[in-house]
Design a protein around this motif. Structure first.
Motif, PDB file in Angstrom:
ATOM      1  N   ASP A 233       0.815  -1.203   0.000  1.00 29.02           N
ATOM      2  CA  ASP A 233       0.000   0.000   0.000  1.00 29.02           C
ATOM      3  C   ASP A 233       0.860   1.268   0.000  1.00 29.02           C
ATOM      4  OD1 ASP A 233       0.715  -0.937   2.551  1.00 29.02           O
ATOM      5  OD2 ASP A 233      -0.777   0.336   3.520  1.00 29.02           O
ATOM      6  N   PHE A 259      -3.586  -4.262  -2.639  1.00 24.19           N
ATOM      7  CA  PHE A 259      -2.780  -3.480  -1.705  1.00 24.19           C
ATOM      8  C   PHE A 259      -2.423  -2.123  -2.293  1.00 24.19           C
ATOM      9  CE2 PHE A 259      -1.532  -7.086   1.051  1.00 24.19           C
ATOM     10  CZ  PHE A 259      -1.601  -6.424   2.260  1.00 24.19           C
ATOM     11  N   VAL A 262      -5.352   0.127  -2.488  1.00 15.41           N
ATOM     12  CA  VAL A 262      -5.687   0.681  -1.180  1.00 15.41           C
ATOM     13  C   VAL A 262      -4.820   1.901  -0.881  1.00 15.41           C
ATOM     14  CG1 VAL A 262      -5.413   0.187   1.276  1.00 15.41           C
ATOM     15  CG2 VAL A 262      -6.629  -1.436  -0.194  1.00 15.41           C
ATOM     16  N   MET A 265      -5.920   4.794  -3.008  1.00 14.20           N
ATOM     17  CA  MET A 265      -7.164   5.396  -2.541  1.00 14.20           C
ATOM     18  C   MET A 265      -6.929   6.300  -1.340  1.00 14.20           C
ATOM     19  SD  MET A 265      -9.752   2.225  -3.169  1.00 14.20           S
ATOM     20  CE  MET A 265     -11.301   2.885  -2.591  1.00 14.20           C
ATOM     21  N   ARG A 266      -5.936   5.937  -0.542  1.00 11.95           N
ATOM     22  CA  ARG A 266      -5.619   6.800   0.583  1.00 11.95           C
ATOM     23  C   ARG A 266      -5.107   8.152   0.087  1.00 11.95           C
ATOM     24  NH1 ARG A 266      -5.071   6.526   5.509  1.00 11.95           N
ATOM     25  NH2 ARG A 266      -5.298   4.252   5.480  1.00 11.95           N
ATOM     26  N   ALA A 269      -8.026  10.083  -1.133  1.00  9.10           N
ATOM     27  CA  ALA A 269      -8.849  10.602  -0.044  1.00  9.10           C
ATOM     28  C   ALA A 269      -8.214  11.860   0.532  1.00  9.10           C
ATOM     29  CB  ALA A 269      -9.022   9.538   1.035  1.00  9.10           C
ATOM     30  N   ILE A 288      -9.706 -10.237   0.079  1.00  4.08           N
ATOM     31  CA  ILE A 288     -10.654  -9.814   1.090  1.00  4.08           C
ATOM     32  C   ILE A 288     -10.672  -8.292   1.242  1.00  4.08           C
ATOM     33  CG2 ILE A 288      -9.104  -9.841   3.092  1.00  4.08           C
ATOM     34  CD1 ILE A 288     -11.336 -11.638   4.393  1.00  4.08           C
ATOM     35  N   MET A 289      -9.543  -7.684   0.932  1.00  7.44           N
ATOM     36  CA  MET A 289      -9.451  -6.232   1.060  1.00  7.44           C
ATOM     37  C   MET A 289     -10.386  -5.513   0.101  1.00  7.44           C
ATOM     38  SD  MET A 289      -5.481  -5.378   1.642  1.00  7.44           S
ATOM     39  CE  MET A 289      -4.962  -6.622   0.495  1.00  7.44           C
ATOM     40  N   ASN A 291     -13.231  -6.196  -0.681  1.00  7.83           N
ATOM     41  CA  ASN A 291     -14.579  -6.183  -0.133  1.00  7.83           C
ATOM     42  C   ASN A 291     -14.766  -5.265   1.058  1.00  7.83           C
ATOM     43  OD1 ASN A 291     -17.055  -7.523  -0.855  1.00  7.83           O
ATOM     44  ND2 ASN A 291     -15.763  -9.328  -1.194  1.00  7.83           N
ATOM     45  N   ILE A 292     -13.672  -5.004   1.756  1.00  2.00           N
ATOM     46  CA  ILE A 292     -13.840  -4.194   2.960  1.00  2.00           C
ATOM     47  C   ILE A 292     -13.616  -2.714   2.723  1.00  2.00           C
ATOM     48  CG2 ILE A 292     -13.173  -6.127   4.440  1.00  2.00           C
ATOM     49  CD1 ILE A 292     -10.541  -4.676   4.939  1.00  2.00           C
ATOM     50  N   MET A 293     -13.041  -2.366   1.578  1.00  3.92           N
ATOM     51  CA  MET A 293     -12.796  -0.946   1.328  1.00  3.92           C
ATOM     52  C   MET A 293     -14.112  -0.201   1.118  1.00  3.92           C
ATOM     53  SD  MET A 293      -9.685  -0.315   1.639  1.00  3.92           S
ATOM     54  CE  MET A 293      -9.568   1.338   0.951  1.00  3.92           C
ATOM     55  N   ILE A 294     -14.054   1.081   1.383  1.00  2.81           N
ATOM     56  CA  ILE A 294     -15.201   1.938   1.130  1.00  2.81           C
ATOM     57  C   ILE A 294     -14.757   2.982   0.131  1.00  2.81           C
ATOM     58  CG2 ILE A 294     -16.886   3.486   2.149  1.00  2.81           C
ATOM     59  CD1 ILE A 294     -16.273   2.118   4.866  1.00  2.81           C
ATOM     60  N   LYS A 296     -16.228  -0.372  -2.106  1.00  2.00           N
ATOM     61  CA  LYS A 296     -15.684  -1.681  -2.436  1.00  2.00           C
ATOM     62  C   LYS A 296     -14.973  -1.627  -3.782  1.00  2.00           C
ATOM     63  CE  LYS A 296     -19.030  -4.423   0.148  1.00  2.00           C
ATOM     64  NZ  LYS A 296     -20.009  -5.527   0.119  1.00  2.00           N
TER      65      LYS A 296
END
Lengths: 346, 346
Positions: A233, A259, A262, A265-266, A269, A288-289, A291-294, A296
């Motif tokens: 990441d 990764f 993610v 995206m940070r 943001a 799995i990541m 699915n958990i990100m906002i 997705k």
DNA sequence: GATATGTATGAAAATGATTTCAGAGGAGTA
DNA sequence: TACTCCTCTGAAATCATTTTCATACATATC
């Protein structure tokens, strides 16, 4: 707590008044035993909960029923999922898996390979790590081949000159999915955050990315092809920061894995960019990541169950000395979620 | 690819014109060997890259140098990290780890335990799963004890009546950290999303949560204590949705683990609630997920390296029959990040 | 009734290491 | 010279299985 004496086949044989051969035959079913003696032996086996010593069995059969598996980092859900599927599948055939975590340390890799030889694992599975290098490190290949000389090796990458089997994601086909998805949403200004350009998978993705752009008559822009040496990441974060410095920003970003996405995206943001309204993000691996990100993540997905099964199938055939292709390919699908939207850039 | 003949100690002995005992002595250093013969043997070992057969060695020494480790789901970063640390530490002592993934399937658990006995693993490590039940399932405990009878077992939970060692997070101390952090930020309306109330760790967290509220003279509200049976993001999502239906919403939410927190944050995002401005979120485990969320999660952290080391230390002592406490405790720290802020509720 | 066939069984070998035990040979001592 | 003591070495036992081989016995065939 107290280390009870563990039974052997001799103890059973003695108490049943038969020879060890007979007990062995009852255990393995390798030959017929009279109903009477079988009963007696089976009763004792149940009574004492007798479990034959797998080491002795392995020694005598020269089959350890153990596979060795090496991953770079089991904390990475991609590796963990693939391990799980391999373990599940191998279990069906009575195999146990010894897992070694290399953390990409080359010394450890060699140590572990030697350990596996000692253990007489029946095959080595190598997931990720230095098995996808574009420029072949001959010393490393030699190390690998020395092992492959006595134990079959199955890898998930592509290592030129190495004497092993590959089960590998088709990076071209996967990238076609990505590009077509973005094109269908109207994107043309597409950036790609790659991993290390020393690895085949990154190089192949860039290659197809460029082919696809050319095919559509879209100009290839070097500044949209950005990469970092680690598939994590932090790398994604840094790359995205650089992309955001551009005057003409892309409308969509492809990340080499979840990764990296993610991290990207940070950075977005922090810059106040909304996904997917202002910019779309798409990645590979569908861990799995995703699915958990906002929101997705939309990500390329591999059917890990099939992937694992194909690896184990290859392993088993190799163990049995069956003829089979040296390279097998995994086809991807797209898990479309919420991180890609229609192009809003004017 | 071609299955070369693997050398044995006999081959070396023959070529060196010495006995197998001498070769063994050179390999293990268990006794002195004349300079001349040692040289000859060592040269041959290097020449053929000879690795002794670990199965034979294990059989003869009745020491497999293998540990068995059972986790519920290796894809869960908490388990993966702990596995990694155990593997790293065990490797220092020459142990390899066979990893079994149970997916919380009780049948598989039993199968795997039997397999480990067969393998003659020197100890069993059991991380997560049914080892933290409040109400003890005697049948299960008996199963476990049957194994513990011959092989030491180390678990990360607390299983009443089971004959094994525990290395366990101090849920009280961990919860103290959480509560004090929230109190220091001015929160008093604090909800807790627990996991299954059948597990010790959830029950203990609730207990301390209530003690802490009482100590501060804050009224305990049943509707703020909500839980789900699975420690995953879907559970967290559902629980948070219910919390949001309340007229008097909490200003801070404690989640039983990062997964649950992630699910809760999704529900918040959908409801337009900003973290930490409108509501604070805090959780346990400090896995990789805590770092990738936006905002980054404040989470209870365990020093996984120490945790793994303590597990392996316990394993080794148990193997050697050394006296040691049956229960050891892990102390937590708080990784304060961005998901908790001052209370803004009026 | 003699021979051929088949089945159940156990003794013993093999798997590949470690370890015990005994013996050979050299050095030291009286 | 005779004795003890020490070091190095190899033969053989051990670990717990499977598997081969030989044999005993029962059954089938002519």
């Amino acid at each position: 707590m107290n280390q009870n004496k563990i039974m052997t086949i001799y103890d059973i044989a003695q108490e049943a008044n038969v020879s060890v051969a007979t007990v062995s035959r009852v255990m393995t079913g390798s030959a017929k035993v009279s109903e009477e003696k079988r009963e007696k032996v089976e009763t004792l086996i149940r009574k004492y909960d007798f479990k034959p010593n797998a080491l002795a069995k392995g020694l005598s059969e020269t089959k350890s029923k153990i596979l060795g598996i090496m991953v770079a980092d089991i904390r990475n859900p991609f590796y963990a999922t693939l391990f799980m599927e391999c373990e599940k599948e191998a279990g069906k055939y009575g195999y146990s898996l010894i897992l070694y975590n290399t953390l990409s340390n080359p010394d450890l890799e060699v140590t572990y390979l030697e350990k596996m030889i000692s253990m007489r694992v029946e095959a080595v599975i190598k997931i990720g790590g230095r098995i996808d290098d574009v420029v072949t490190d001959m010393e490393y290949v030699e190390q690998v081949n020395k092992v492959a000389n006595s134990i079959p090796i199955v890898i998930t990458g592509k290592l030129d000159g190495a004497d092993c089997y590959s089960v590998r994601i088709d990076a071209f086909q996967a990238t076609d999915l990505v590009m077509e998805h973005l094109f269908s949403l109207g994107h043309t200004d597409i950036a790609m955050i790659g991993g290390s350009t020393d690895t085949q998978s990154t190089v192949e993705r860039y290659m197809r990315y460029k082919q696809q752009l050319r095919r559509r008559g879209i100009q290839i822009r070097d500044e949209y092809m950005i990469h970092h040496d680690y598939y994590d990441d932090r790398g994604g974060y840094e790359c995205m920061k650089n992309l955001l410095l551009l005057e003409d920003r892309p409308s969509a970003v492809i990340a080499v894995n979840d990764f990296t996405a993610v991290g990207a995206m940070r950075a977005m943001a922090e810059a106040g960019i909304r996904v997917p309204n202002d910019m779309s993000v798409i990645s590979y691996d569908d861990t799995i990541m995703a699915n958990i990100m906002i929101p997705k993540l939309t990500s390329v997905s591999y059917n890990y169950e099939n992937f694992g099964q194909m690896i184990i199938e290859t392993v088993l055939k190799a163990i049995n000395g069956e003829e089979q292709p040296r390279l097998k390919t995994i086809i991807s699908e797209l898990s479309a979620r919420d991180s890609c939207g229609p192009c809003t850039k004017k």
